[in-house]
Design an enzyme around this catalytic site. Structure first.
Site, PDB file in Angstrom:
ATOM      1  N   SER A   1       0.965  -1.211  -0.091  1.00 26.62           N
ATOM      2  CA  SER A   1       0.129   0.179  -0.091  1.00 26.62           C
ATOM      3  C   SER A   1       0.878   1.361  -0.017  1.00 26.62           C
ATOM      4  CB  SER A   1      -0.949  -0.029   1.362  1.00 26.62           C
ATOM      5  OG  SER A   1      -0.145   0.083   2.479  1.00 26.62           O
TER       6      SER A   1
ATOM      7  N   HIS B   1      -1.383  -2.601  -6.017  1.00 28.56           N
ATOM      8  CA  HIS B   1      -2.039  -2.492  -4.766  1.00 28.56           C
ATOM      9  C   HIS B   1      -3.543  -2.779  -4.854  1.00 28.56           C
ATOM     10  CE1 HIS B   1      -3.795   0.750  -1.438  1.00 28.56           C
ATOM     11  NE2 HIS B   1      -3.363  -0.856  -0.729  1.00 28.56           N
TER      12      HIS B   1
ATOM     13  N   GLU C   1      -4.170   0.020  -7.755  1.00 29.45           N
ATOM     14  CA  GLU C   1      -3.044   0.857  -8.236  1.00 29.45           C
ATOM     15  C   GLU C   1      -1.857   0.115  -8.690  1.00 29.45           C
ATOM     16  OE1 GLU C   1      -3.355   4.557  -5.411  1.00 29.45           O
ATOM     17  OE2 GLU C   1      -2.916   2.946  -4.338  1.00 29.45           O
TER      18      GLU C   1
ATOM     19  N   ASN D   1      -3.893   6.210  -0.739  1.00 27.93           N
ATOM     20  CA  ASN D   1      -3.621   6.423   0.742  1.00 27.93           C
ATOM     21  C   ASN D   1      -2.991   7.593   0.933  1.00 27.93           C
ATOM     22  OD1 ASN D   1      -4.744   4.008   1.607  1.00 27.93           O
ATOM     23  ND2 ASN D   1      -2.671   2.849   1.544  1.00 27.93           N
TER      24      ASN D   1
END
Length: 279
Positions: A116, A137, A149, A187
């Site tokens: 992540s 991700h 991602e 994130n």
């Protein structure tokens, strides 16, 4: 084509199920027999609910289960064209796993890290084929969330990128190209918002007021503190620390209350208590 998923935790087993649902044969590998048993039990329970609700026939369930081989035998990855690492978000653990994967897998396999926010280039550096390493991700829960991602390392080849993207799309997912910077895209934007919500609680706001405001004011399906409890306060704190250490920017300073909650074992839903009480 056979897919190997390393790690049978919530993310690893979820990715394994996602691959099986896309009609791939899957080897879900973990060195913990308990984790493998938990993954089997969780999958069985999930599929039994689908059968009970009439969303899946029992023979479909059995066929799906046959597609996933839960195993502690790492040598089985030699048969996989694509290997997805989904172990805990710790750079040293991931690098150790990639050394093993690199040694034991086919030289034609591409190696994917489900991270992540960690550096793909650093992970790839421990292999003899850094050009065949890429980040993908997945979001939790993997069978449901549509986004993945894709993150290229410094020397990830175009061929590896294309193979990885084609594979992800075949799972019914959509991809975005994210920069190899801490937090990637989602994130880097989302976690600081959760962190700011924690600061508001520390300053005296009620968690339910913060979440209600964000849900009604921005049409979010889940408030930032509810989301933090769902993901895990320890996971959210670790991600925030990664942003802070990566950018060395004070705007990513983790909220002190998160440290206190983690030390107290208040990790959210999985521990029964976080910003809310689930007991």
């Amino acid at each position: 084509m056979t897919i190997a998923v390393i790690g049978a935790g919530l993310m690893g087993s979820g990715i394994a199920l996602t691959c099986a649902l896309a009609n791939y044969d899957v080897i879900n590998i973990d060195n913990s027999e308990k984790s493998l048993e938990n993954a089997k039990d969780t999958l069985n329970a999930l599929l039994n609910k689908k059968v009970a609700k009439g969303k899946m026939h029992n023979d479909e369930k059995l066929e799906l289960l046959r597609k996933i081989d839960f195993s502690s035998d790492f040598s089985k990855i030699k048969d996989a064209s694509i290997i997805i690492e989904a172990v805990p978000e710790n750079i040293d653990i991931k690098k150790s796993v990639f050394i093993t994967i690199d040694e034991m897998s086919s030289r034609d396999s591409i190696l994917i890290s489900n991270t992540s926010g960690l550096s793909i280039s650093e992970i790839a550096s421990v292999t003899k084929r850094p050009d065949q390493v890429i980040g993908a991700h997945f979001f939790y829960p993997a069978p449901v969330m549509k986004l993945v991602e894709l993150v290229r390392g410094l020397v990830t080849s175009d061929e590896t990128y294309t193979r990885a993207k084609d594979f992800i799309v075949s799972l019914g997912k959509e991809t975005v190209d994210a920069p190899e910077l801490p937090g990637f895209i989602v994130n880097r934007i989302l976690v600081p918002m959760q962190n700011e919500a924690a600061f508001m609680v520390m300053e005296g706001c009620k968690p339910e007021d913060v979440d209600k405001a964000m849900k009604l004011g921005t049409n979010m399906p889940m408030g930032p503190l509810e989301l933090t409890d769902f993901v895990g306060i320890d996971v959210m704190l670790a991600t925030m620390k990664g942003l802070y250490n990566g950018f060395r920017d004070s705007k990513y300073r983790p909220c002190p209350i998160l440290e206190t909650m983690v030390k107290a074992g208040h990790l959210g839903r999985k521990s029964g208590k976080g910003f809310y009480n689930y007991n």
